[in-house]
Design a protein around this motif. Structure first.
Motif, PDB file in Angstrom:
ATOM      1  N   GLN A  31      47.315  45.544  46.373  1.00 20.90           N
ATOM      2  CA  GLN A  31      46.806  44.034  45.562  1.00 20.90           C
ATOM      3  C   GLN A  31      47.414  44.711  44.309  1.00 20.90           C
ATOM      4  O   GLN A  31      47.599  45.169  43.714  1.00 20.90           O
TER       5      GLN A  31
ATOM      6  N   GLY B 195      45.432  40.565  39.637  1.00 21.57           N
ATOM      7  CA  GLY B 195      45.859  39.084  39.440  1.00 21.57           C
ATOM      8  C   GLY B 195      45.700  38.194  40.512  1.00 21.57           C
ATOM      9  O   GLY B 195      45.174  37.180  40.908  1.00 21.57           O
ATOM     10  N   LYS B 196      45.714  39.008  41.719  1.00 16.12           N
ATOM     11  CA  LYS B 196      45.653  38.994  42.917  1.00 16.12           C
ATOM     12  C   LYS B 196      44.847  38.779  43.518  1.00 16.12           C
ATOM     13  O   LYS B 196      43.747  39.780  44.147  1.00 16.12           O
ATOM     14  N   GLY B 197      44.501  38.328  45.503  1.00 12.97           N
ATOM     15  CA  GLY B 197      43.106  39.220  45.964  1.00 12.97           C
ATOM     16  C   GLY B 197      43.876  39.884  47.011  1.00 12.97           C
ATOM     17  O   GLY B 197      45.734  40.093  47.402  1.00 12.97           O
ATOM     18  N   PRO B 198      43.186  41.090  47.534  1.00 12.78           N
ATOM     19  CA  PRO B 198      44.103  42.098  48.529  1.00 12.78           C
ATOM     20  C   PRO B 198      44.382  41.167  49.480  1.00 12.78           C
ATOM     21  O   PRO B 198      43.736  40.288  49.916  1.00 12.78           O
TER      22      PRO B 198
END
Lengths: 115, 113
Positions: free
Chosen positions: A38, A41-44
């Motif tokens: 991850q 600020g992002k999804g995994p």
């Protein structure tokens, strides 16, 4: 109750080094062990995964080692690069009564690769 | 190809206000859908999952609820937010017939003041 324990919480490695992240589980019903990467600020995103009947799996520079008897598995990153700096989560999957999979995550390791 | 959307991207809400977060998936039919919450130092906690329209499984008793009004729509709600509801909420899908791989959305950052 934490069913998947992950260590270390943070890790700093020089470029080219081999960071190692460790996880341990208790529930023998887990049947699949993925690792997620991850960025802030992002999804995994799924990185690599292993089944418990395999002791090692390699994909590019990423390797999972799995020890079923010890209920432990680890992620190794070969020739680490600054772009590998991210948070890494191990997870363990088990099937539900509905036939889908549900994941139990470790607490994450913040990896920093310094140039 | 499949894509997953979440909105809003960020949200600041007062304590006691209602909440509605939406997740939609494109490019696949009858996906398994999941809601997770990510808090600092605690990894991702599974909140709800759904294997079909109208079916919801709850993993953790709490102040939240979920609904699946359409095949590719998953909604996370609360009637009255608590401070402890703050966090990063992630939706994920799993394709039917392709287990062991969950794809995550971009997430919603919720701050309750």
């Amino acid at each position: 109750q934490q069913q998947v324990k992950q260590s270390p919480q943070s890790l700093i490695v020089q470029k080219g080094g081999i960071p190692i992240i460790n996880c341990a589980y208790e529930n023998t019903a887990f049947d699949y062990f993925p690792w997620y990467q991850q960025f802030p600020g992002k999804g995994p995103a799924l990185l690599i995964a292993i089944r418990p009947d395999v002791s090692e799996k390699k994909e590019g520079r990423f390797t999972i080692s799995f020890n079923k008897s010890a209920k432990q598995f680890s992620l190794h990153i070969m020739d680490s690069q600054p772009g590998d700096s991210a948070t890494y989560f191990c997870a363990a999957s088990q099937i539900t009564n509905f036939g889908n999979e549900k994941l139990t995550f470790g607490t994450g390791t913040r990896l920093t690769i310094i140039p | 190809s499949q894509t997953i959307h979440q909105w809003p991207a960020t949200l600041v809400q007062p304590v006691g206000s209602p909440l509605s977060l939406e997740c939609t998936v494109e490019g696949t039919s009858n996906p398994n859908l999941y809601w997770y919450r990510q808090a600092a130092g605690r990894g991702l906690q599974l909140l709800f999952y759904s294997v079909g329209i109208g079916q919801i499984s709850s993993e953790v008793p709490q102040n939240l609820s979920a609904s699946r009004p359409q095949d590719r729509q998953f909604i996370l709600s609360s009637k009255k937010l608590l401070l402890s509801d703050s966090g990063f909420y992630l939706c994920a899908y799993e394709r039917q017939g392709a287990p062991h791989e969950q794809f995550f959305g971009p997430g919603t950052r919720l701050t309750v003041l």
